[in-house]
Design a protein around this motif. Structure first.
Motif, short mmCIF file in Angstrom:
data_model
loop_
_atom_site.label_atom_id
_atom_site.label_comp_id
_atom_site.label_asym_id
_atom_site.label_seq_id
_atom_site.Cartn_x
_atom_site.Cartn_y
_atom_site.Cartn_z
N THR A 3 0.82 -1.20 0.00
CA THR A 3 0.00 0.00 0.00
C THR A 3 0.85 1.25 0.00
O THR A 3 0.34 2.35 -0.16
N ASN A 4 2.16 1.12 0.20
CA ASN A 4 3.03 2.30 0.27
C ASN A 4 3.79 2.53 -1.03
O ASN A 4 4.79 3.24 -1.06
N GLN A 38 9.53 3.41 -5.69
CA GLN A 38 8.20 3.61 -5.14
C GLN A 38 7.11 3.11 -6.08
O GLN A 38 5.94 3.45 -5.93
N ASP A 191 -1.92 3.20 -11.22
CA ASP A 191 -2.67 3.68 -10.04
C ASP A 191 -4.18 3.68 -10.29
O ASP A 191 -4.90 4.49 -9.71
N TRP A 216 -0.16 10.43 -7.30
CA TRP A 216 -0.09 9.46 -6.20
C TRP A 216 0.69 10.03 -5.03
O TRP A 216 0.28 9.87 -3.87
N ARG A 217 1.82 10.69 -5.29
CA ARG A 217 2.64 11.26 -4.22
C ARG A 217 1.88 12.36 -3.48
O ARG A 217 1.99 12.48 -2.25
N ALA A 219 -1.27 12.43 -2.94
CA ALA A 219 -2.24 11.75 -2.08
C ALA A 219 -1.57 10.89 -1.02
O ALA A 219 -2.19 10.52 -0.02
N ASN A 220 -0.29 10.56 -1.25
CA ASN A 220 0.47 9.71 -0.31
C ASN A 220 1.82 10.35 -0.01
O ASN A 220 2.87 9.86 -0.45
#
Length: 240
Positions: A3-4, A38, A191, A216-217, A219-220
């Motif tokens: 999930t990471n 990542q 994604d 994505w980054r 949001a994470n």
């Protein structure tokens, strides 16, 4: 799946010549991508022709002319074009060696390999076995040999080819492809927001990686730690 990391899912068939080329183009883009550590890749099963037998009946040219109805001269031109595209990607195709058989058993092996963290290794070995070396990817003895080469045991391969678990995983991937509108392979999903269809040039993958990863980054976000410094040692051997 983790999930990471940002997920990239790739629907592919081992008997698809453009899937191997697309794999190389994507790898070229990913290798130059700054944040490639990542990104997590998951290979997904797809069958271009589930009606093929497990035993060879036709060579590849005959398959395309007799089963797909393509004119012989068109087939020769097509295979020549694909071979040239493969060569430009650093691959050596030998269509005269190709054993045209059902790919379902190969997909079962890939599904087993995925559970051992060997999904990419299985895809690579099977592509090479099919397009370069002319191996029969439906044959169980051959699949056992290839599986052992990438780190699976004979018991692993036997389980992959006899257990309904792995057949079920193949069928679920195929069903999922239908649900999200995959009509051909390779098909790359980033994604679950962006997709690249076909063996696009590396630049197309770079552009999509950049866009998808930026979102994505956002949001994470990476953890921002407030660090209190003190005496410590680093992997290079220095201590202070």
């Amino acid at each position: 799946m983790s999930t990471n990391k940002m997920q990239v899912e790739i629907w592919s068939d081992v008997m698809c010549p453009f899937c191997y080329i697309g794999k190389r183009h994507f790898e070229t883009a990913l290798g130059k991508f700054t944040d490639n550590q990542q990104v997590e890749i998951t290979w997904k099963s797809f069958q271009l022709d589930p009606t093929l037998p497990e035993k060879e009946e036709l060579d590849h040219e005959q398959y395309l002319t007799e089963r797909k109805g393509l004119p012989k001269e068109q087939v020769k031109s097509l295979l020549g074009h694909v071979s040239q595209s493969a060569k430009q990607a650093g691959l050596d195709y030998h269509f005269e060696k190709v054993v045209t058989v059902n790919s379902f058993n190969a997909h079962r092996l890939i599904q087993m390999a995925k559970t051992k963290g060997l999904g990419d290794a299985a895809e690579e070995r099977l592509f090479s076995a099919y397009f370069t070396e002319g191996h029969d990817i439906a044959d169980r003895e051959t699949l056992t040999k290839l599986g052992k080469e990438i780190g699976l045991t004979e018991e692993d391969v036997n389980e992959a080819l006899t257990s309904e678990v792995y057949a079920g995983k193949v069928n679920r991937d195929i069903y999922e492809a239908q649900q999200i509108g995959v009509r051909g392979v390779p098909f790359f999903v980033f994604d679950r927001k962006y997709a690249v269809s076909g063996a696009q040039p590396p630049e197309a993958f770079t552009e999509t990686l950049d866009r998808a990863f930026a979102e994505w980054r956002k949001a994470n976000p990476a953890p921002a730690l407030e660090i209190t410094e003190g005496p410590s040692c680093t992997p290079d051997g220095s201590c202070s």
